[in-house]
Design a protein around this motif. Structure first.
Motif, PDB file in Angstrom:
ATOM      1  N   ALA A 150     -22.931   2.003  -5.487  1.00  0.00           N
ATOM      2  CA  ALA A 150     -22.314   1.012  -6.375  1.00  0.00           C
ATOM      3  C   ALA A 150     -21.544   1.691  -7.501  1.00  0.00           C
ATOM      4  N   GLU A 151     -22.088   2.793  -8.005  1.00  0.00           N
ATOM      5  CA  GLU A 151     -21.399   3.534  -9.061  1.00  0.00           C
ATOM      6  C   GLU A 151     -20.028   4.021  -8.588  1.00  0.00           C
ATOM      7  N   ALA A 152     -19.919   4.445  -7.332  1.00  0.00           N
ATOM      8  CA  ALA A 152     -18.628   4.896  -6.803  1.00  0.00           C
ATOM      9  C   ALA A 152     -17.601   3.761  -6.840  1.00  0.00           C
ATOM     10  N   PHE A 153     -18.029   2.557  -6.470  1.00  0.00           N
ATOM     11  CA  PHE A 153     -17.119   1.410  -6.522  1.00  0.00           C
ATOM     12  C   PHE A 153     -16.677   1.127  -7.953  1.00  0.00           C
ATOM     13  N   LEU A 154     -17.623   1.166  -8.892  1.00  0.00           N
ATOM     14  CA  LEU A 154     -17.279   0.917 -10.292  1.00  0.00           C
ATOM     15  C   LEU A 154     -16.313   1.969 -10.820  1.00  0.00           C
ATOM     16  N   LEU A 155     -16.535   3.221 -10.474  1.00  0.00           N
ATOM     17  CA  LEU A 155     -15.626   4.284 -10.904  1.00  0.00           C
ATOM     18  C   LEU A 155     -14.230   4.107 -10.304  1.00  0.00           C
ATOM     19  N   ALA A 156     -14.172   3.634  -9.064  1.00  0.00           N
ATOM     20  CA  ALA A 156     -12.878   3.414  -8.417  1.00  0.00           C
ATOM     21  C   ALA A 156     -12.104   2.281  -9.085  1.00  0.00           C
ATOM     22  N   VAL A 157     -12.821   1.247  -9.505  1.00  0.00           N
ATOM     23  CA  VAL A 157     -12.158   0.084 -10.108  1.00  0.00           C
ATOM     24  C   VAL A 157     -11.877   0.293 -11.600  1.00  0.00           C
ATOM     25  N   PRO A 167       3.871   0.201  -6.361  1.00  0.00           N
ATOM     26  CA  PRO A 167       3.519   1.607  -6.613  1.00  0.00           C
ATOM     27  C   PRO A 167       2.533   1.841  -7.756  1.00  0.00           C
ATOM     28  N   SER A 168       2.405   0.904  -8.668  1.00  0.00           N
ATOM     29  CA  SER A 168       1.479   1.100  -9.777  1.00  0.00           C
ATOM     30  C   SER A 168       0.037   0.732  -9.398  1.00  0.00           C
ATOM     31  N   MET A 169      -0.155   0.162  -8.227  1.00  0.00           N
ATOM     32  CA  MET A 169      -1.490  -0.257  -7.795  1.00  0.00           C
ATOM     33  C   MET A 169      -2.275   0.934  -7.271  1.00  0.00           C
ATOM     34  N   ARG A 170      -3.579   0.936  -7.562  1.00  0.00           N
ATOM     35  CA  ARG A 170      -4.493   1.937  -7.003  1.00  0.00           C
ATOM     36  C   ARG A 170      -5.457   1.239  -6.051  1.00  0.00           C
ATOM     37  N   ILE A 171      -5.652   1.846  -4.885  1.00  0.00           N
ATOM     38  CA  ILE A 171      -6.587   1.307  -3.902  1.00  0.00           C
ATOM     39  C   ILE A 171      -7.493   2.440  -3.439  1.00  0.00           C
ATOM     40  N   ALA A 172      -8.788   2.210  -3.526  1.00  0.00           N
ATOM     41  CA  ALA A 172      -9.771   3.174  -3.043  1.00  0.00           C
ATOM     42  C   ALA A 172     -10.431   2.608  -1.792  1.00  0.00           C
TER      43      ALA A 172
END
Length: 127
Positions: free
Chosen positions: A52-59, A11-16
């Motif tokens: 690429a910025e969207a991926f960086l923001l997600a991670v 539950p603590s994991m975030r996945i985009a």
């Protein structure tokens, strides 16, 4: 479904899950194709560095606005052609209704990226 299952277990994991549309270096590259060939993609595109910025923001983004598994459209706000959006809609998708209040004026795109803006703080940018 896999991401949802993983988040249930951890539950603590975030996945985009990020859905990009035709990642190109500049808009000019996206406008060279025949609009008829792009109808099934709804003329969506995204500039490479902005995607690429969207991926960086997600991670790496830690704004605390989301958790669990979220799905995001990451697409430019305008279509990848110089034609009017409603003209293309009428030509290729005349029978498909538009949600009330959804604005397709000018060259506005069909994809709603407001969730990416709201949760990731992502906005398509062109340097």
């Amino acid at each position: 479904m896999q991401a949802d299952a993983i988040v249930r277990r951890y539950p603590s994991m975030r996945i985009a899950s990020i859905r990009l549309h035709w990642s190109v270096p500049r808009r000019e590259a996206a406008t060279r194709d025949d609009p008829g060939r792009r109808a099934k993609d709804l003329w969506g595109w995204v500039q490479e560095d902005s995607g690429a910025e969207a991926f960086l923001l997600a991670v790496f983004g830690e704004n605390g606005k989301w958790s669990g598994h979220e799905r995001f459209f990451v697409t430019a706000p305008e279509i990848a052609t110089n034609e009017d959006t409603m003209d293309l809609k009428q030509q290729f998708w005349a029978d498909v209704p538009i949600k009330p209040g959804f604005d397709l004026e000018g060259r506005k795109g069909f994809f709603d990226c407001s969730k990416a803006e709201r949760l990731l703080d992502w906005v398509h940018s062109v340097p």
